[in-house]
Design a protein around this motif. Structure first.
Motif, PDB file in Angstrom:
ATOM      1  N   SER A 120       0.806  -1.224   0.000  1.00 32.54           N
ATOM      2  CA  SER A 120       0.000   0.000   0.000  1.00 32.54           C
ATOM      3  C   SER A 120       0.837   1.271   0.000  1.00 32.54           C
ATOM      4  CB  SER A 120      -0.952   0.006   1.203  1.00 32.54           C
ATOM      5  OG  SER A 120      -0.228   0.001   2.422  1.00 32.54           O
ATOM      6  N   ASN A 121       1.985   1.288   0.714  1.00 30.67           N
ATOM      7  CA  ASN A 121       2.736   2.536   0.721  1.00 30.67           C
ATOM      8  C   ASN A 121       3.456   2.790  -0.604  1.00 30.67           C
ATOM      9  OD1 ASN A 121       4.627   0.540   1.194  1.00 30.67           O
ATOM     10  ND2 ASN A 121       5.591   1.545   2.944  1.00 30.67           N
ATOM     11  N   GLU A 124       0.619   4.303  -2.613  1.00 24.50           N
ATOM     12  CA  GLU A 124       0.417   5.675  -2.149  1.00 24.50           C
ATOM     13  C   GLU A 124       1.481   6.617  -2.716  1.00 24.50           C
ATOM     14  OE1 GLU A 124       0.282   8.200   2.040  1.00 24.50           O
ATOM     15  OE2 GLU A 124       0.282   6.013   2.081  1.00 24.50           O
ATOM     16  N   GLN A 147      -5.731   4.735   3.293  1.00 19.68           N
ATOM     17  CA  GLN A 147      -4.759   5.807   3.144  1.00 19.68           C
ATOM     18  C   GLN A 147      -4.459   6.105   1.676  1.00 19.68           C
ATOM     19  OE1 GLN A 147      -3.774   7.758   5.620  1.00 19.68           O
ATOM     20  NE2 GLN A 147      -2.709   9.016   4.101  1.00 19.68           N
ATOM     21  N   VAL A 148      -4.435   5.087   0.851  1.00 22.67           N
ATOM     22  CA  VAL A 148      -4.215   5.283  -0.585  1.00 22.67           C
ATOM     23  C   VAL A 148      -5.393   6.048  -1.179  1.00 22.67           C
ATOM     24  CG1 VAL A 148      -3.867   4.157  -2.813  1.00 22.67           C
ATOM     25  CG2 VAL A 148      -2.779   3.222  -0.760  1.00 22.67           C
ATOM     26  N   MET A 151      -5.170   9.706  -0.229  1.00 25.40           N
ATOM     27  CA  MET A 151      -4.168  10.443  -0.992  1.00 25.40           C
ATOM     28  C   MET A 151      -4.680  10.796  -2.380  1.00 25.40           C
ATOM     29  SD  MET A 151      -1.315  11.892  -0.685  1.00 25.40           S
ATOM     30  CE  MET A 151      -0.812  11.165   0.880  1.00 25.40           C
TER      31      MET A 151
END
Length: 274
Positions: A120-121, A124, A147-148, A151
């Motif tokens: 996921s990061n 992102e 979180q994605v 963003m």
């Protein structure tokens, strides 16, 4: 002590602020490399990496160093996009791969990452580099990571889309509100939403003083009431809040707002202290 000795003493000082200041003066790359790899404070290490121009050294650190912090910092300053792509595609560490995305400009490559990467990061980091709103909308609607999606939403300006998203997706409602200007729409969330973060974000964007005063009087959370005060100009109202709000932080915020508006009421301040 000559200038060189003084500089050496500064970059070995126990105070990281002095070490960072010393790094800004150092031009010897051998010293910068030593500091970058060994300093315990990330502010200092990053400052040293930023001044290193030896791309082969930066690549070697990114590939082989045992300290992931050093690998991530080195990748910030690598300019070889083919090398960065290799790191993204093949490294085993998700945070390192995400750091490598930072200097990649190939939009097609970034979109593939944003859609398909398992980490996921990394997705992102790719989304941050993308400006295509139609693509960002897909991510905002479909990515499995909150979180994605957030963003992606931050980078969308289509207010109609953002309103629809705000209504149906409470997990990213505050982020969707961030780029909405419709005051009637914002009012509903400022006054009625159950989530503190959503009300707070809506209040930041509201310009109608009547709505802000309603929030300042009635919201159950002091943080939200304080935020409402920042755009209120009615001094009589602010004095009432300063004297009567149940929370001291809100009362103090009202006094500060009065001072911003040119009212430094000594008697009011004294009454608040008693």
């Amino acid at each position: 002590m000559d200038k060189t000795d003084l500089l050496t003493a500064e970059w070995k000082d126990s105070d990281w602020r002095k070490r960072k200041a010393a790094v800004e003066k150092i031009t010897d790359e051998a010293i910068l490399k030593e500091i970058a790899l060994t300093d315990s404070a990330w502010y200092v290490s990053d400052a040293a990496f930023r001044k290193i121009t030896d791309q082969e050294f930066l690549k070697d650190v990114a590939m082989t160093n045992s300290n992931n912090r050093n690998r991530k910092f080195a990748l910030r300053y690598v300019t070889d996009e083919a090398f960065l792509k290799e790191i993204v595609l093949n490294d085993s560490d998700g945070e390192v791969r995400a750091a490598a995305v930072r200097n990649i400009t190939d939009k097609a490559f970034l979109k593939k990452l944003a859609l398909n990467d398992d980490t996921s990061n990394v997705r992102e980091a790719a989304v941050v580099k993308i400006t295509d709103e139609a693509f960002l909308k897909k991510i905002a609607l479909k990515d499995k990571n909150e979180q994605v999606r957030k963003m992606a939403v931050y980078r969308i300006t289509d207010e109609t889309f953002l309103k629809e998203l705000a209504v149906k997706d409470e997990d990213i409602r505050a982020e969707a509100i961030h780029n909405i200007t419709d005051q009637a729409f914002l009012k509903e969330f400022a006054l009625k939403d159950e989530a503190l973060g959503v009300r707070l974000e809506a209040v930041k964007l509201i310009t109608d003083e009547n709505v802000l005063e309603e929030v300042a009087l009635n919201d159950p959370e002091g943080w939200v009431r304080e935020e409402a005060l920042t755009n209120i100009y009615d001094k009589a109202f602010l004095k009432e809040v300063a004297l009567n709000d149940p929370e001291s932080s809100v009362r103090a915020a009202a006094v500060e707002r009065l001072k911003e508006l040119g009212t430094d009421d000594l008697q009011l301040t004294l009454r608040l202290k008693t």
